[in-house]
Design a protein around this motif. Structure first.
Motif, mmCIF file in Angstrom:
data_model
loop_
_atom_site.group_PDB
_atom_site.id
_atom_site.type_symbol
_atom_site.label_atom_id
_atom_site.label_comp_id
_atom_site.label_asym_id
_atom_site.label_seq_id
_atom_site.Cartn_x
_atom_site.Cartn_y
_atom_site.Cartn_z
ATOM 1 N N GLU A 241 0.798 -1.220 0.000
ATOM 2 C CA GLU A 241 0.000 0.000 0.000
ATOM 3 C C GLU A 241 0.840 1.284 0.000
ATOM 4 O OE1 GLU A 241 -3.193 -2.951 0.830
ATOM 5 O OE2 GLU A 241 -1.016 -2.816 0.824
ATOM 6 N N PRO A 242 1.983 1.351 0.697
ATOM 7 C CA PRO A 242 2.799 2.576 0.592
ATOM 8 C C PRO A 242 3.272 2.853 -0.833
ATOM 9 C CG PRO A 242 3.446 1.321 2.529
ATOM 10 C CD PRO A 242 2.515 0.444 1.749
ATOM 11 N N PHE A 243 3.606 1.797 -1.580
ATOM 12 C CA PHE A 243 3.990 1.973 -2.980
ATOM 13 C C PHE A 243 2.797 2.460 -3.801
ATOM 14 C CE2 PHE A 243 4.316 0.308 -7.326
ATOM 15 C CZ PHE A 243 5.513 0.881 -7.731
ATOM 16 N N VAL A 244 1.632 1.876 -3.557
ATOM 17 C CA VAL A 244 0.423 2.296 -4.275
ATOM 18 C C VAL A 244 0.139 3.771 -4.010
ATOM 19 C CG1 VAL A 244 -2.075 1.940 -4.508
ATOM 20 C CG2 VAL A 244 -0.554 -0.041 -4.246
ATOM 21 N N ASP A 245 0.296 4.202 -2.770
ATOM 22 C CA ASP A 245 0.074 5.612 -2.441
ATOM 23 C C ASP A 245 1.033 6.521 -3.220
ATOM 24 O OD1 ASP A 245 -1.933 4.952 -0.677
ATOM 25 O OD2 ASP A 245 -0.649 5.040 1.112
ATOM 26 N N GLU A 246 2.281 6.093 -3.354
ATOM 27 C CA GLU A 246 3.254 6.879 -4.132
ATOM 28 C C GLU A 246 2.841 6.960 -5.599
ATOM 29 O OE1 GLU A 246 7.605 6.655 -3.404
ATOM 30 O OE2 GLU A 246 7.080 4.900 -2.194
ATOM 31 N N VAL A 247 2.344 5.859 -6.127
ATOM 32 C CA VAL A 247 1.889 5.837 -7.524
ATOM 33 C C VAL A 247 0.721 6.803 -7.705
ATOM 34 C CG1 VAL A 247 0.785 4.410 -9.302
ATOM 35 C CG2 VAL A 247 2.711 3.493 -7.982
ATOM 36 N N TRP A 248 -0.231 6.787 -6.777
ATOM 37 C CA TRP A 248 -1.397 7.677 -6.885
ATOM 38 C C TRP A 248 -0.959 9.140 -6.816
ATOM 39 C CZ3 TRP A 248 -3.501 3.469 -8.191
ATOM 40 C CH2 TRP A 248 -4.864 3.373 -8.448
ATOM 41 N N SER A 249 -0.002 9.423 -5.957
ATOM 42 C CA SER A 249 0.500 10.792 -5.841
ATOM 43 C C SER A 249 1.189 11.232 -7.131
ATOM 44 C CB SER A 249 1.474 10.882 -4.666
ATOM 45 O OG SER A 249 2.023 12.177 -4.548
ATOM 46 N N LYS A 250 1.977 10.349 -7.716
ATOM 47 C CA LYS A 250 2.704 10.676 -8.951
ATOM 48 C C LYS A 250 1.738 11.000 -10.081
ATOM 49 C CE LYS A 250 5.859 8.535 -12.346
ATOM 50 N NZ LYS A 250 6.920 9.583 -12.397
ATOM 51 N N TYR A 251 0.711 10.139 -10.246
ATOM 52 C CA TYR A 251 -0.154 10.306 -11.419
ATOM 53 C C TYR A 251 -1.339 11.229 -11.166
ATOM 54 C CZ TYR A 251 2.883 6.920 -13.485
ATOM 55 O OH TYR A 251 4.012 6.292 -13.977
ATOM 56 N N GLY A 253 -0.458 14.234 -10.881
ATOM 57 C CA GLY A 253 0.090 15.378 -11.607
ATOM 58 C C GLY A 253 0.810 15.014 -12.877
ATOM 59 N N GLU A 254 0.682 13.777 -13.292
ATOM 60 C CA GLU A 254 1.396 13.290 -14.479
ATOM 61 C C GLU A 254 0.535 12.255 -15.180
ATOM 62 O OE1 GLU A 254 5.584 10.868 -15.379
ATOM 63 O OE2 GLU A 254 5.295 11.929 -13.476
ATOM 64 N N THR A 255 0.702 12.122 -16.488
ATOM 65 C CA THR A 255 -0.093 11.166 -17.265
ATOM 66 C C THR A 255 0.576 9.802 -17.287
ATOM 67 O OG1 THR A 255 -0.954 12.925 -18.678
ATOM 68 C CG2 THR A 255 -1.087 10.678 -19.530
ATOM 69 N N LEU A 256 -0.214 8.763 -17.031
ATOM 70 C CA LEU A 256 0.238 7.378 -17.175
ATOM 71 C C LEU A 256 -0.228 6.874 -18.526
ATOM 72 C CD1 LEU A 256 1.437 4.697 -16.208
ATOM 73 C CD2 LEU A 256 -0.726 4.232 -15.032
ATOM 74 N N ILE A 257 0.698 6.409 -19.325
ATOM 75 C CA ILE A 257 0.398 5.942 -20.676
ATOM 76 C C ILE A 257 0.426 4.419 -20.713
ATOM 77 C CG2 ILE A 257 1.194 5.932 -23.074
ATOM 78 C CD1 ILE A 257 2.384 8.727 -22.500
ATOM 79 N N ILE A 258 -0.661 3.832 -21.163
ATOM 80 C CA ILE A 258 -0.752 2.376 -21.326
ATOM 81 C C ILE A 258 -0.859 2.073 -22.810
ATOM 82 C CG2 ILE A 258 -2.099 0.290 -20.896
ATOM 83 C CD1 ILE A 258 -0.927 1.190 -18.343
ATOM 84 N N GLY A 270 -4.015 7.894 -18.710
ATOM 85 C CA GLY A 270 -4.717 7.927 -17.435
ATOM 86 C C GLY A 270 -4.147 8.951 -16.477
ATOM 87 N N ARG A 271 -5.027 9.428 -15.598
ATOM 88 C CA ARG A 271 -4.637 10.340 -14.522
ATOM 89 C C ARG A 271 -5.446 9.988 -13.281
ATOM 90 N NH1 ARG A 271 -1.866 15.896 -14.656
ATOM 91 N NH2 ARG A 271 -0.824 15.863 -16.675
ATOM 92 N N LEU A 327 6.170 1.509 -11.777
ATOM 93 C CA LEU A 327 5.320 2.645 -12.118
ATOM 94 C C LEU A 327 5.908 3.990 -11.691
ATOM 95 C CD1 LEU A 327 1.867 1.062 -11.358
ATOM 96 C CD2 LEU A 327 2.531 2.057 -13.552
ATOM 97 N N LEU A 328 6.805 4.000 -10.732
ATOM 98 C CA LEU A 328 7.409 5.263 -10.302
ATOM 99 C C LEU A 328 8.556 5.696 -11.199
ATOM 100 C CD1 LEU A 328 7.446 4.782 -6.417
ATOM 101 C CD2 LEU A 328 5.753 5.984 -7.815
ATOM 102 N N ILE A 329 9.076 4.760 -12.008
ATOM 103 C CA ILE A 329 10.215 5.093 -12.867
ATOM 104 C C ILE A 329 9.869 5.044 -14.353
ATOM 105 C CG2 ILE A 329 11.945 4.352 -11.186
ATOM 106 C CD1 ILE A 329 12.202 1.723 -12.745
ATOM 107 N N ASN A 330 8.677 4.578 -14.683
ATOM 108 C CA ASN A 330 8.290 4.475 -16.095
ATOM 109 C C ASN A 330 6.805 4.763 -16.239
ATOM 110 O OD1 ASN A 330 8.038 3.896 -18.824
ATOM 111 N ND2 ASN A 330 7.975 1.683 -18.518
ATOM 112 N N ASN A 331 6.475 5.863 -16.875
ATOM 113 C CA ASN A 331 5.067 6.208 -17.076
ATOM 114 C C ASN A 331 4.548 5.754 -18.436
ATOM 115 O OD1 ASN A 331 6.384 8.123 -18.714
ATOM 116 N ND2 ASN A 331 4.687 9.575 -18.477
#
Length: 400
Positions: A241-251, A253-258, A270-271, A327-331
């Motif tokens: 869950e701490p990693f998931v929280d970091e991912v949510w915080s990152k995206y 303000g940034e776009t996640l491309i799938i 996605g945002r 996910l924190l190093i590659n969007n």
């Protein structure tokens, strides 16, 4: 991308009664696959072994539980009138060196190996007048198979091809390897080396302050298997869950491309909006550790009848990125994924990390969407498949 979920037609996680489902997938050749295929079963364990070939017969219109016996005949357990009933028919295939059996079209199927013993299966009520088969359990210590040294490979032989893989989605046990001889060549997946289970157990016991030792399963004072953390939910509650929280915080303000890796869907952006990760009409809540390990609950739940094609494309790639903690190093997922960056975050799927580190070629399913890759030439999953097969060899190596 060729998925074990699509071909096997059921989730191995239940380790009990396979769920009937379609096993049809992509063609690898224009010609139809053969009605039967020869399997060579090899015992390099250094001790006596038995094999079992078991699955669902032919196709979803048949779907009866079936065994292939040592003489290549098939055995269909009768449907029990009440609860589960032991299968008393001799369905074991003794392996002294190697032996061959002829296997008919089957899906959601497995080849089991067990050393110095036999496995016990149960017939249970299936659909209509059909019997389903309850497989050995590795999570119920009351199951007579629990303390035995057994392992398996998965396969489907359907009208389009043979598909087989070495799965570590549930656990790691005695190592096995695959070799497929087919028209025009050979495919081979060596699997883990003999004795790798103890090495993996030791590495996990040392991971993250010893938390991962909960995955190591012993019987009679010896390691018999190492479990996927999906089967230890209480021990890993809140872990990712701490990693998931970091991912949510990152995206936020940034776009996640799938990259759907499909021409009809293309690139999805996605945002995070509020508490959800949003790709157009598709919305994903925060996954729990159990959702990520199992890849089939919460936002990653599989609903084939109602999920859109976009969601079906997003879920495997998003779940894989969470397991690999990239996910924190590659969007740009999975288009710019690099295997050397997998599992580098301190909070990660250490089970998958250690399993892959001990595979000679890095190939083998350590979680359900381990077939996700950046390009078609990159295989992490350890599968063999072909539309014109001649022989499938499955080799059992030593536990230690």
């Amino acid at each position: 991308m060729i998925s074990r979920r699509k071909f096997l037609g059921y989730s191995a996680a239940a380790a009990s009664v396979p769920i009937l489902g379609s096993a049809f997938g992509a063609h690898t050749a224009a010609a139809a696959a053969p009605e039967t295929l020869k399997f060579r079963l090899v015992n390099n364990s250094g001790t006596a072994a038995n094999a079992y070939v078991v699955g669902l017969h032919k196709d979803s219109s048949d779907g009866r539980g079936v065994f292939v016996k040592a003489d290549s005949s098939t055995y269909f357990p009768p449907r029990p009138g009440g609860g589960a009933e032991p299968i008393t028919e001799n369905v074991a295939i003794p392996i002294n060196g190697s032996t061959e059996v002829t296997v008919p079209r089957m899906y959601g199927a497995r080849v089991y190996f067990v050393t110095d013993d036999k496995l016990e299966f149960l017939a249970v009520q299936g659909d209509g007048d059909k019997a389903a088969i309850a497989h050995p359990s590795f999570v119920n210590d009351a199951d007579p198979n629990f303390g035995r040294n057994w392992t398996f490979a998965e396969f489907t032989l359907d009208p389009t091809q043979i598909y087989a893989n070495i799965s570590y989605v549930d656990f790691v046990a005695a190592p096995i390897g695959l070799k497929l001889d087919h028209v025009g060549g050979t495919q081979e997946v060596p699997g883990l080396n003999g004795g790798a289970v103890d090495t993996i157990a030791t590495a996990l016991r040392q991971a993250d302050g010893g938390k991962w030792g909960a995955c190591v399963q012993e019987a009679n004072g010896k390691v018999v298997r190492v479990l996927n953390p999906n089967h230890r939910p209480d021990d890993f509650a809140g872990y990712l869950e701490p990693f998931v929280d970091e991912v949510w915080s990152k995206y936020a303000g940034e776009t996640l491309i799938i990259d759907s890796q499909r021409g009809d869907i293309g690139i999805l952006e996605g945002r995070v909006e509020g508490d959800q990760l949003v790709f157009g009409a598709e919305r994903f809540g925060k996954p729990t550790s159990a959702d990520i390990w199992g890849c089939n609950s919460g936002p990653f739940a599989n609903n084939p009848g109602s999920d859109t094609e976009q969601r079906k494309a997003i879920v495997p790639r998003l779940a894989a990125a969470f397991n690999r903690t990239t996910l924190l190093i590659n969007n740009k997922q999975p288009h710019e994924e690099k295997p050397e960056t997998f599992y580098k975050h301190s909070i990660t799927n250490h089970y998958a990390r250690v399993v892959h580190e001990n595979l000679p070629d890095g190939r083998g399913y350590a979680f359900a969407y381990d077939d996700v890759s950046a390009n078609p030439s990159e295989d992490h999953s350890g599968k063999v498949n072909h539309g014109e097969p001649n022989l499938l060899t499955i080799t059992l190596n030593r536990l230690r």
